[in-house]
Design an enzyme around this catalytic site. Structure first.
Site, PDB file in Angstrom:
ATOM      1  N   VAL A  63       0.844  -1.193   0.000  1.00  0.00           N
ATOM      2  CA  VAL A  63       0.000   0.000   0.000  1.00  0.00           C
ATOM      3  C   VAL A  63       0.883   1.248   0.000  1.00  0.00           C
ATOM      4  N   VAL A  64       0.374   2.301  -0.617  1.00  0.00           N
ATOM      5  CA  VAL A  64       1.097   3.571  -0.664  1.00  0.00           C
ATOM      6  C   VAL A  64       1.336   4.066   0.770  1.00  0.00           C
ATOM      7  N   GLY A  80       4.024   3.179   2.697  1.00  0.00           N
ATOM      8  CA  GLY A  80       5.099   2.381   3.292  1.00  0.00           C
ATOM      9  C   GLY A  80       5.036   2.303   4.805  1.00  0.00           C
ATOM     10  N   THR A  81       6.196   2.161   5.397  1.00  0.00           N
ATOM     11  CA  THR A  81       6.293   1.967   6.844  1.00  0.00           C
ATOM     12  C   THR A  81       5.775   3.177   7.602  1.00  0.00           C
ATOM     13  N   CYS A  82       6.273   4.339   7.273  1.00  0.00           N
ATOM     14  CA  CYS A  82       5.973   5.541   8.059  1.00  0.00           C
ATOM     15  C   CYS A  82       4.467   5.737   8.208  1.00  0.00           C
ATOM     16  N   GLY A  97      15.037  -3.967  23.564  1.00  0.00           N
ATOM     17  CA  GLY A  97      15.610  -2.851  22.812  1.00  0.00           C
ATOM     18  C   GLY A  97      15.083  -1.527  23.339  1.00  0.00           C
ATOM     19  N   GLY A 131      15.795   1.566  22.042  1.00  0.00           N
ATOM     20  CA  GLY A 131      16.005   2.643  21.065  1.00  0.00           C
ATOM     21  C   GLY A 131      14.707   3.426  20.892  1.00  0.00           C
ATOM     22  N   ALA A 174      12.035   8.998   8.338  1.00  0.00           N
ATOM     23  CA  ALA A 174      11.155   9.326   7.221  1.00  0.00           C
ATOM     24  C   ALA A 174      11.644  10.549   6.448  1.00  0.00           C
ATOM     25  N   HIS A 185       8.679  36.352  22.859  1.00  0.00           N
ATOM     26  CA  HIS A 185       8.577  36.072  24.295  1.00  0.00           C
ATOM     27  C   HIS A 185       7.114  36.061  24.711  1.00  0.00           C
TER      28      HIS A 185
HETATM   29  C1  LIG Z   1       7.071   2.191  14.864  1.00  0.00           C
HETATM   30  C2  LIG Z   1       7.879   3.145  14.004  1.00  0.00           C
HETATM   31  C3  LIG Z   1       7.812   4.497  14.251  1.00  0.00           C
HETATM   32  C4  LIG Z   1       8.550   5.382  13.463  1.00  0.00           C
HETATM   33  N1  LIG Z   1       8.466   6.716  13.746  1.00  0.00           N
HETATM   34  C5  LIG Z   1       9.171   7.579  13.010  1.00  0.00           C
HETATM   35  C6  LIG Z   1       9.084   8.964  13.261  1.00  0.00           C
HETATM   36  O1  LIG Z   1       8.358   9.420  14.155  1.00  0.00           O
HETATM   37  N2  LIG Z   1       9.808   9.802  12.504  1.00  0.00           N
HETATM   38  C7  LIG Z   1      10.620   9.336  11.508  1.00  0.00           C
HETATM   39  O2  LIG Z   1      11.268  10.145  10.845  1.00  0.00           O
HETATM   40  N3  LIG Z   1      10.725   8.028  11.242  1.00  0.00           N
HETATM   41  C8  LIG Z   1      10.023   7.141  11.964  1.00  0.00           C
HETATM   42  N4  LIG Z   1      10.105   5.807  11.673  1.00  0.00           N
HETATM   43  C9  LIG Z   1      10.992   5.380  10.583  1.00  0.00           C
HETATM   44  C10 LIG Z   1      10.305   5.598   9.224  1.00  0.00           C
HETATM   45  O3  LIG Z   1       9.062   4.931   9.210  1.00  0.00           O
HETATM   46  C11 LIG Z   1      11.186   5.080   8.094  1.00  0.00           C
HETATM   47  O4  LIG Z   1      12.466   5.648   8.205  1.00  0.00           O
HETATM   48  C12 LIG Z   1      10.603   5.444   6.749  1.00  0.00           C
HETATM   49  O5  LIG Z   1       9.326   4.876   6.602  1.00  0.00           O
HETATM   50  C13 LIG Z   1      11.499   4.970   5.615  1.00  0.00           C
HETATM   51  O6  LIG Z   1      10.925   5.345   4.402  1.00  0.00           O
HETATM   52  P1  LIG Z   1      11.270   4.586   3.035  1.00  0.00           P
HETATM   53  O7  LIG Z   1      10.539   5.337   1.984  1.00  0.00           O
HETATM   54  O8  LIG Z   1      12.725   4.406   2.931  1.00  0.00           O
HETATM   55  O9  LIG Z   1      10.670   3.127   3.201  1.00  0.00           O
HETATM   56  P2  LIG Z   1       9.225   2.580   3.581  1.00  0.00           P
HETATM   57  O10 LIG Z   1       8.415   3.610   4.244  1.00  0.00           O
HETATM   58  O11 LIG Z   1       9.431   1.310   4.279  1.00  0.00           O
HETATM   59  O12 LIG Z   1       8.546   2.311   2.167  1.00  0.00           O
HETATM   60  C14 LIG Z   1       9.015   1.344   1.283  1.00  0.00           C
HETATM   61  C15 LIG Z   1       7.885   0.932   0.351  1.00  0.00           C
HETATM   62  O13 LIG Z   1       8.418   0.122  -0.691  1.00  0.00           O
HETATM   63  C16 LIG Z   1       7.522  -0.957  -0.963  1.00  0.00           C
HETATM   64  N5  LIG Z   1       8.323  -2.022  -1.588  1.00  0.00           N
HETATM   65  C17 LIG Z   1       9.336  -2.720  -1.035  1.00  0.00           C
HETATM   66  N6  LIG Z   1       9.919  -3.515  -1.964  1.00  0.00           N
HETATM   67  C18 LIG Z   1       9.241  -3.304  -3.119  1.00  0.00           C
HETATM   68  C19 LIG Z   1       9.384  -3.789  -4.445  1.00  0.00           C
HETATM   69  N7  LIG Z   1      10.386  -4.608  -4.797  1.00  0.00           N
HETATM   70  N8  LIG Z   1       8.504  -3.379  -5.380  1.00  0.00           N
HETATM   71  C20 LIG Z   1       7.521  -2.502  -5.067  1.00  0.00           C
HETATM   72  N9  LIG Z   1       7.372  -1.976  -3.840  1.00  0.00           N
HETATM   73  C21 LIG Z   1       8.212  -2.373  -2.888  1.00  0.00           C
HETATM   74  C22 LIG Z   1       6.969  -1.307   0.406  1.00  0.00           C
HETATM   75  O14 LIG Z   1       5.737  -1.979   0.269  1.00  0.00           O
HETATM   76  C23 LIG Z   1       6.816   0.089   1.025  1.00  0.00           C
HETATM   77  O15 LIG Z   1       5.561   0.637   0.745  1.00  0.00           O
HETATM   78  C24 LIG Z   1       9.362   4.897  12.411  1.00  0.00           C
HETATM   79  C25 LIG Z   1       9.413   3.531  12.149  1.00  0.00           C
HETATM   80  C26 LIG Z   1       8.685   2.660  12.932  1.00  0.00           C
HETATM   81  C27 LIG Z   1       8.731   1.193  12.625  1.00  0.00           C
HETATM   82  N1  LIG Z   2      10.706   8.953  16.390  1.00  0.00           N
HETATM   83  C1  LIG Z   2      11.422   8.403  15.426  1.00  0.00           C
HETATM   84  O1  LIG Z   2      12.040   9.071  14.613  1.00  0.00           O
HETATM   85  C2  LIG Z   2      11.455   6.918  15.289  1.00  0.00           C
HETATM   86  C3  LIG Z   2      10.573   6.132  16.009  1.00  0.00           C
HETATM   87  C4  LIG Z   2      10.645   4.765  15.851  1.00  0.00           C
HETATM   88  C5  LIG Z   2      11.564   4.210  14.994  1.00  0.00           C
HETATM   89  N2  LIG Z   2      12.402   5.006  14.299  1.00  0.00           N
HETATM   90  C6  LIG Z   2      13.417   4.419  13.412  1.00  0.00           C
HETATM   91  O2  LIG Z   2      13.237   3.029  13.350  1.00  0.00           O
HETATM   92  C7  LIG Z   2      14.495   2.380  13.503  1.00  0.00           C
HETATM   93  C8  LIG Z   2      14.326   1.172  14.362  1.00  0.00           C
HETATM   94  O3  LIG Z   2      14.040   1.543  15.724  1.00  0.00           O
HETATM   95  P1  LIG Z   2      14.417   0.567  16.908  1.00  0.00           P
HETATM   96  O4  LIG Z   2      14.064   1.234  18.183  1.00  0.00           O
HETATM   97  O5  LIG Z   2      13.895  -0.777  16.621  1.00  0.00           O
HETATM   98  O6  LIG Z   2      15.985   0.449  16.728  1.00  0.00           O
HETATM   99  P2  LIG Z   2      17.208   1.215  17.457  1.00  0.00           P
HETATM  100  O7  LIG Z   2      18.392   0.864  16.658  1.00  0.00           O
HETATM  101  O8  LIG Z   2      16.879   2.629  17.718  1.00  0.00           O
HETATM  102  O9  LIG Z   2      17.307   0.493  18.890  1.00  0.00           O
HETATM  103  C9  LIG Z   2      17.476  -0.888  19.007  1.00  0.00           C
HETATM  104  C10 LIG Z   2      17.963  -1.189  20.407  1.00  0.00           C
HETATM  105  O10 LIG Z   2      17.882  -2.591  20.612  1.00  0.00           O
HETATM  106  C11 LIG Z   2      19.057  -3.061  21.264  1.00  0.00           C
HETATM  107  N3  LIG Z   2      19.182  -4.498  20.915  1.00  0.00           N
HETATM  108  C12 LIG Z   2      19.435  -5.045  19.711  1.00  0.00           C
HETATM  109  N4  LIG Z   2      19.396  -6.395  19.786  1.00  0.00           N
HETATM  110  C13 LIG Z   2      19.098  -6.731  21.075  1.00  0.00           C
HETATM  111  C14 LIG Z   2      18.876  -7.955  21.769  1.00  0.00           C
HETATM  112  N5  LIG Z   2      18.945  -9.149  21.184  1.00  0.00           N
HETATM  113  N6  LIG Z   2      18.588  -7.925  23.092  1.00  0.00           N
HETATM  114  C15 LIG Z   2      18.502  -6.726  23.708  1.00  0.00           C
HETATM  115  N7  LIG Z   2      18.680  -5.530  23.103  1.00  0.00           N
HETATM  116  C16 LIG Z   2      18.957  -5.522  21.800  1.00  0.00           C
HETATM  117  C17 LIG Z   2      20.147  -2.156  20.711  1.00  0.00           C
HETATM  118  O11 LIG Z   2      21.269  -2.092  21.560  1.00  0.00           O
HETATM  119  C18 LIG Z   2      19.418  -0.809  20.626  1.00  0.00           C
HETATM  120  O12 LIG Z   2      19.512  -0.058  21.816  1.00  0.00           O
HETATM  121  C19 LIG Z   2      15.460   3.370  14.108  1.00  0.00           C
HETATM  122  O13 LIG Z   2      16.639   3.338  13.366  1.00  0.00           O
HETATM  123  C20 LIG Z   2      14.788   4.702  14.019  1.00  0.00           C
HETATM  124  O14 LIG Z   2      15.503   5.554  13.171  1.00  0.00           O
HETATM  125  C21 LIG Z   2      12.379   6.348  14.455  1.00  0.00           C
END
Ligand SMILES: Cc1cc2nc3c(=O)[nH]c(=O)nc-3n(C[C@H](O)[C@H](O)[C@H](O)COP(=O)(O)OP(=O)(O)OC[C@H]3O[C@@H](n4cnc5c(N)ncnc54)[C@H](O)[C@@H]3O)c2cc1C
Ligand SMILES: NC(=O)c1ccc[n+]([C@@H]2O[C@H](COP(=O)([O-])OP(=O)(O)OC[C@H]3O[C@@H](n4cnc5c(N)ncnc54)[C@H](O)[C@@H]3O)[C@@H](O)[C@H]2O)c1
Length: 570
Positions: free
Chosen positions: A119-120, A122-124, A262, A264, A412, A540
């Site tokens: 779906v359009v 992706g992850t974000c 984890g 992070g 994102a 301010h």
């Molecule tokens: C729980 C969570 C919270 C997050 N919160 C934040 C946040 O607050 N702020 C932030 O900046 N980042 C956040 N992130 C990280 C952010 O979601 C990703 O960094 C971002 O979505 C990456 O964008 P992208 O376009 O690289 O990939 P994606 O968003 O993963 O999109 C990739 C797309 O490609 C499609 N695709 C894959 N392979 C193929 C193929 N071969 N052919 C056709 N389509 C394909 C997939 O279906 C998908 O739609 C979060 C991530 C998670 C998991």
């Molecule tokens: N607000 C945001 O911008 C936001 C929110 C969510 C996710 N993200 C993105 O998604 C990505 C993934 O997030 P995340 O929190 O999964 O990854 P992360 O890399 O931020 O944190 C993963 C954590 O898991 C620990 N870890 C790894 N393997 C382990 C194990 N076997 N046992 C115990 N601890 C372990 C690592 O030491 C690390 O502290 C990040 O790179 C982040 O950029 C961003």
């Protein structure tokens, strides 16, 4: 609906759990095998669907005329380059990275298509930023409404704040749908073709869409295929009691006791949500401290505010080596081993476990072998311009990779900025994105934000390159707006070069830190020095005065301070 089985081979010794929430990614649940089979289905039967509403005429665009004539004759030996093209730019993956690139490409007059296998958004949009922020909005409100002490100090009385789990889950899901619709419509309205199906690179400038022979050619191709949750070996995800963020975002349950593996971004944000909704949380973190990715001083403060007073305990320096889902009346079992010695340490019994141990690139089945590209732990190797590097270290002509799939910065806005940077390059303007100017934020309550280097990173760089590093700090306790909100717990930290006023990093912990960071990130992006920005005026009373004070408190050497920019007459 056509299911197209795609055999994926993975070099990981770990499990990649595909997005379970989505029936379109028809996959087995996690296994511990080193390779896994995954079925990726097209949304529509072949041939792939063109969903653009209108086309701009791109054929007379001056850039198109020149660049098509100048197609590199140095294409690699993997197939021959087409002589004419269906598109100027084809983007594989319609996540935020692909979307950002597509919109900019249209602005630059390129005939553009995105290929999307699911779906359009992706992850974000569907499984990340958007639904998680909806849950965090609820978490913030719940915290406020349940904090009698805080409310009383403002003179407010509220009784019995509660929530409806399904309604909270619906809020997150509805928001994702809404934003997904907005993204889709914005591309359609601009004439971007959305080609539905899984994209496989067949050779230079050629992509197959779906399982049959629908082949699309493009002058330039961007890989923007994103990432999926990374599940370490030994952990069995059942989607109910042992879950990844994909499942957690659906909020199907609020467990009484949940272990978060984890600490992070994902772990921390979900600890904020779960504790606000009443769960007890146990962190399991492999490194010696919680939140190891943040500036150590900020992690320490965050631990004091976000962890210690809440219903959270933690184990650091341990790996979750084996996790078994709850079954047959038994709870979830988590075996912990010492991260260094690998000795058995403890076994936890909890109601649920959230695996938040990072993300793995989604690059399998992309056909990278057809263009002689070898991934590095699944990530597509790129140079500083996001140009894909092949197995011999040469650049693959006309091929770029942005976003999570290249692993430079899994955010994102970084994905989108990289996409824009690529479009600038393919339309004739060289552009290199400064990743040190890209801000990041963790949306806990209060928030954490950062840009540039941490203090240890800056000191290491200073030592290597021979410059001094200084640090300035300001507290939210001195900020009128923060105090009016009764939210004085916060810190802003500036890491800089005292010799020339260069900003090396800024880290903020406190109310609206995620919004406050942009003054610093823009300053880094534009090369603004402290001796200039300290004269910028802030309204301010606002929280932005925290940064005003921060810049003013820095001690830049007189020589650099004297070189203030010429005033502009108005
Ligand atoms: C729980 C969570 C919270 C997050 N919160 C934040 C946040 O607050 N702020 C932030 O900046 N980042 C956040 N992130 C990280 C952010 O979601 C990703 O960094 C971002 O979505 C990456 O964008 P992208 O376009 O690289 O990939 P994606 O968003 O993963 O999109 C990739 C797309 O490609 C499609 N695709 C894959 N392979 C193929 C193929 N071969 N052919 C056709 N389509 C394909 C997939 O279906 C998908 O739609 C979060 C991530 C998670 C998991
Ligand atoms: N607000 C945001 O911008 C936001 C929110 C969510 C996710 N993200 C993105 O998604 C990505 C993934 O997030 P995340 O929190 O999964 O990854 P992360 O890399 O931020 O944190 C993963 C954590 O898991 C620990 N870890 C790894 N393997 C382990 C194990 N076997 N046992 C115990 N601890 C372990 C690592 O030491 C690390 O502290 C990040 O790179 C982040 O950029 C961003």
């Amino acid at each position: 609906m056509t299911l197209s089985p795609i055999s994926l081979s993975s070099s990981y010794t770990t499990t990649i759990s595909q997005p379970h929430h989505c029936s379109l990614f028809n996959t087995t649940t996690s296994t511990t095998a080193t390779s896994l089979n995954l079925k990726f289905c097209s949304l529509k039967p072949e041939p792939f669907a063109f969903t653009s509403l209108r086309h701009r005429s791109h054929h007379n665009h001056p850039f198109r005329r020149t660049h098509f004539n100048a197609i590199s004759s140095a294409l690699s030996n993997n197939g021959t380059a087409p002589k004419s093209f269906d598109y100027d730019l084809l983007i594989i993956g319609a996540g935020v990275g692909g979307h950002g690139a597509a919109l900019h490409a249209v602005e630059k007059g390129l005939k553009t298509a995105v290929v999307e296998g699911d779906v359009v958004g992706g992850t974000c949009v569907n499984r990340g930023c958007v639904p998680s922020k909806a849950l965090l909005a609820v978490s913030g409100r719940m915290r406020e409404l349940r904090n009698d002490h805080h409310l009383k100090s403002l003179g407010i009385q509220v009784s019995n704040a509660g929530y409806d789990r399904q309604a909270v889950a619906d809020h997150a899901n509805n928001l994702a749908s809404k934003i997904r619709g907005n993204l889709t419509n914005s591309m359609k309205a601009l004439g971007v073709d959305i080609l539905t199906g899984f994209g496989t690179i067949l050779g230079p400038q050629k992509v197959k869409i779906g399982s049959s022979n629908n082949i699309v050619t493009a002058k330039d191709i961007i890989i923007a295929t994103g990432s999926v949750p990374f599940v370490p070996k030994g952990i069995e995800v059942d989607g109910k009691t042992v879950i990844t963020s994909d499942h957690a975002l659906k909020l199907e349950t609020v467990p009484d006791w949940i272990a978060i593996v984890g600490s992070g971004y994902i772990g921390l944000e979900f600890s904020d949500v779960y504790t606000a909704l009443g769960s007890e949380v146990t962190f399991v973190e492999a490194l010696d401290q919680l939140m190891p990715g943040f500036d150590p001083e900020i992690s320490k403060l965050a631990q004091r505010v976000l962890i210690n007073p809440r219903n959270i305990d933690y184990h650091t320096g341990v790996f979750a080596s084996k996790i078994t889902p709850a079954r047959d009346g038994k709870p979830v079992l988590i075996e912990l081993i010492d991260a260094k010695t690998k000795e058995q340490k403890d076994t936890l019994e909890v109601d649920a476990a959230l695996i938040a141990t990072g993300r793995a690139p989604f690059t399998q089945g992309l056909g990278l072998e057809n263009i002689d590209v070898t991934t590095q732990r699944g990530f597509v190797p790129v140079d500083e311009r996001m140009r894909v590097i092949d197995a011999n270290g040469s650049l693959v002509p006309h091929l770029y990779c942005i976003g999570d799939a290249n692993g430079k910065m899994m955010l994102a806005h970084a994905a989108s900025a990289q996409g824009i940077s690529v479009v600038e390059q393919v339309t004739g303007r060289d552009h290199v994105l400064n990743h040190l100017s890209i801000p990041a934020a963790c949306f806990t309550h209060p928030e954490i934000s950062m840009v540039g280097l941490t203090e240890p990173q800056a000191r290491e760089k200073g030592e290597k390159e021979g410059f001094d590093v200084s640090v300035a700090k300001t507290s939210f306790k001195a900020n009128t707006k923060a105090l009016a909100e009764n939210e004085g717990e916060g810190l802003a930290k500036l890491i800089y070069r005292p010799d020339n006023g260069e900003i090396l990093g800024v880290h903020i912990f406190g109310l609206h830190a995620a919004d406050l960071i942009h003054e610093a990130s823009n300053a880094i992006a534009l090369g603004t020095r402290i001796q200039d920005i300290k004269f910028a005026v802030h309204a301010h009373p606002t929280l932005s005065e925290v940064l005003d004070e921060l810049f003013k408190s820095a001690k830049v050497k007189a020589q650099a301070s004297d070189q203030v920019k010429e005033p502009v007459a108005v």
